[in-house]
Design a protein around this motif. Sequence first.
Motif, short mmCIF file in Angstrom:
data_model
loop_
_atom_site.label_atom_id
_atom_site.label_comp_id
_atom_site.label_asym_id
_atom_site.label_seq_id
_atom_site.Cartn_x
_atom_site.Cartn_y
_atom_site.Cartn_z
N MET A 1 0.78 -1.23 0.00
CA MET A 1 0.00 0.00 0.00
C MET A 1 0.82 1.29 0.00
O MET A 1 0.36 2.30 -0.57
N PRO A 2 2.02 1.36 0.61
CA PRO A 2 2.78 2.60 0.52
C PRO A 2 3.09 3.03 -0.91
O PRO A 2 3.35 4.21 -1.17
N LYS A 3 3.07 2.08 -1.85
CA LYS A 3 3.34 2.40 -3.25
C LYS A 3 2.06 2.49 -4.09
O LYS A 3 2.13 2.70 -5.31
N PHE A 4 0.92 2.30 -3.44
CA PHE A 4 -0.35 2.21 -4.15
C PHE A 4 -0.65 3.48 -4.95
O PHE A 4 -1.03 3.41 -6.13
N SER A 5 -0.51 4.65 -4.32
CA SER A 5 -0.82 5.92 -5.00
C SER A 5 0.01 6.07 -6.27
O SER A 5 -0.52 6.41 -7.35
N GLU A 6 1.30 5.83 -6.14
CA GLU A 6 2.21 5.97 -7.28
C GLU A 6 1.87 4.99 -8.39
O GLU A 6 1.83 5.36 -9.58
N GLU A 7 1.63 3.74 -8.01
CA GLU A 7 1.35 2.71 -9.02
C GLU A 7 0.01 2.97 -9.71
O GLU A 7 -0.11 2.75 -10.93
N ALA B 1 -2.37 2.52 5.16
CA ALA B 1 -2.35 3.83 5.83
C ALA B 1 -1.00 4.16 6.46
O ALA B 1 -0.91 4.98 7.37
N MET B 2 0.07 3.56 5.96
CA MET B 2 1.40 3.87 6.46
C MET B 2 1.89 5.23 5.97
O MET B 2 2.66 5.91 6.64
N THR B 3 1.44 5.62 4.79
CA THR B 3 1.81 6.91 4.21
C THR B 3 0.53 7.63 3.80
O THR B 3 -0.49 6.99 3.53
N PRO B 4 0.56 8.97 3.72
CA PRO B 4 -0.64 9.72 3.31
C PRO B 4 -1.10 9.27 1.92
O PRO B 4 -0.29 9.05 1.02
N MET B 5 -2.41 9.15 1.76
CA MET B 5 -2.98 8.74 0.48
C MET B 5 -3.53 9.95 -0.24
O MET B 5 -4.17 10.82 0.37
N SER B 6 -3.30 10.00 -1.54
CA SER B 6 -3.90 11.08 -2.33
C SER B 6 -5.41 10.83 -2.44
O SER B 6 -5.89 9.72 -2.19
N ASP B 7 -6.14 11.87 -2.80
CA ASP B 7 -7.58 11.71 -2.94
C ASP B 7 -7.91 10.66 -4.00
O ASP B 7 -8.82 9.85 -3.82
N GLN B 8 -7.14 10.66 -5.09
CA GLN B 8 -7.39 9.69 -6.15
C GLN B 8 -7.12 8.27 -5.66
O GLN B 8 -7.86 7.34 -5.98
N ALA B 9 -6.06 8.11 -4.85
CA ALA B 9 -5.75 6.77 -4.33
C ALA B 9 -6.85 6.26 -3.41
O ALA B 9 -7.19 5.08 -3.42
N ARG B 10 -7.41 7.16 -2.59
CA ARG B 10 -8.53 6.77 -1.72
C ARG B 10 -9.72 6.31 -2.55
O ARG B 10 -10.37 5.31 -2.23
N LEU C 1 -14.92 9.10 2.48
CA LEU C 1 -14.29 7.95 1.83
C LEU C 1 -13.76 6.97 2.86
O LEU C 1 -13.83 5.75 2.65
N ALA C 2 -13.23 7.47 3.96
CA ALA C 2 -12.73 6.59 5.02
C ALA C 2 -13.87 5.73 5.58
O ALA C 2 -13.69 4.53 5.82
N ASP C 3 -15.03 6.33 5.81
CA ASP C 3 -16.20 5.58 6.28
C ASP C 3 -16.54 4.43 5.33
O ASP C 3 -16.78 3.29 5.77
N ALA C 4 -16.56 4.74 4.05
CA ALA C 4 -16.93 3.73 3.05
C ALA C 4 -15.88 2.63 2.97
O ALA C 4 -16.21 1.44 2.85
N ILE C 5 -14.60 2.99 3.02
CA ILE C 5 -13.51 2.01 2.95
C ILE C 5 -13.56 1.08 4.16
O ILE C 5 -13.49 -0.15 4.03
N LEU C 6 -13.68 1.66 5.35
CA LEU C 6 -13.71 0.85 6.57
C LEU C 6 -14.95 -0.04 6.62
O LEU C 6 -14.89 -1.17 7.11
#
Length: 252
Positions: A136-142, A171-180, A216-221
């Motif tokens: 997940m720390p690389k998720f936004s970039e990928e 959630a180890m690193t901040p997520m961009s809005d697009q990544a969320r 988005l956090a509510d929906a993800i959780l």
Amino acid sequence: MLHHPTVERLHALRLFGMAAALAEQQSQVSIDQLGFEERLGLLVERESSERQSRMFSARLRRAKLRFADAVPEDIDYRTARGLDRTLLARLLTGEWIRERQNVILIGKTGLGKSWLACALANQACRHGYSVCYLRMPKFSEEMAIVHGSGRYAKLLAQWAKTDILVLDDLAMTPMSDQARRDLLELLDDRHGSRSTIVTSQIPLDHWHDAIGDPTLADAILDRLVHNAHRLTLDGESMRKRRNGLTDKHDSE
């Protein structure tokens, strides 16, 4: 006299297990004591076993696990880290996968969360399930690269069909809005139909803030937590113990 061409024909038919077993039978003096059906049964059993082994290897290779050698047999139950052995034994049966449930592993660094997640994924491969590992720390970039390449819809469809998705270090690193939004769409496609393994160093009650956007956090959780088995690890880093750095008073 027919054995040699028969072995060649079995190879041509890609029945490699049967071919190997038949070649072995030729060198066994006592094999003639078995009847035709018994010998045929041994050949079929060998072919089935080797096919299952090849399919397992292929599933494990496609999973691209961070710890590909993590297996249930090597789980360390002796180190004090709050590992719920009873729950883990139930998870290893694969029932949670059949029930479309999730698994959440939480604990500080060095306690083996990622390794345990990979061991559960390895066991899932043994049970015949497909697995995909995501760090997940690389998720936004990928995902930014995926959007730019036009492979987004195809990748989502692939993940939607994968039986087990491993989300390592959420959630180890901040997520961009697009990544969320990408994560939510990924989970939404799988919710109620597939299972997910999540690891995180962050306590569960802090995930909401760590993910960011409240809606988005509510929906993800909602898609991860409410049908999940939880394993919370605690204790001293296993890496520290292996390196002989345990404090004196801890070993007394």
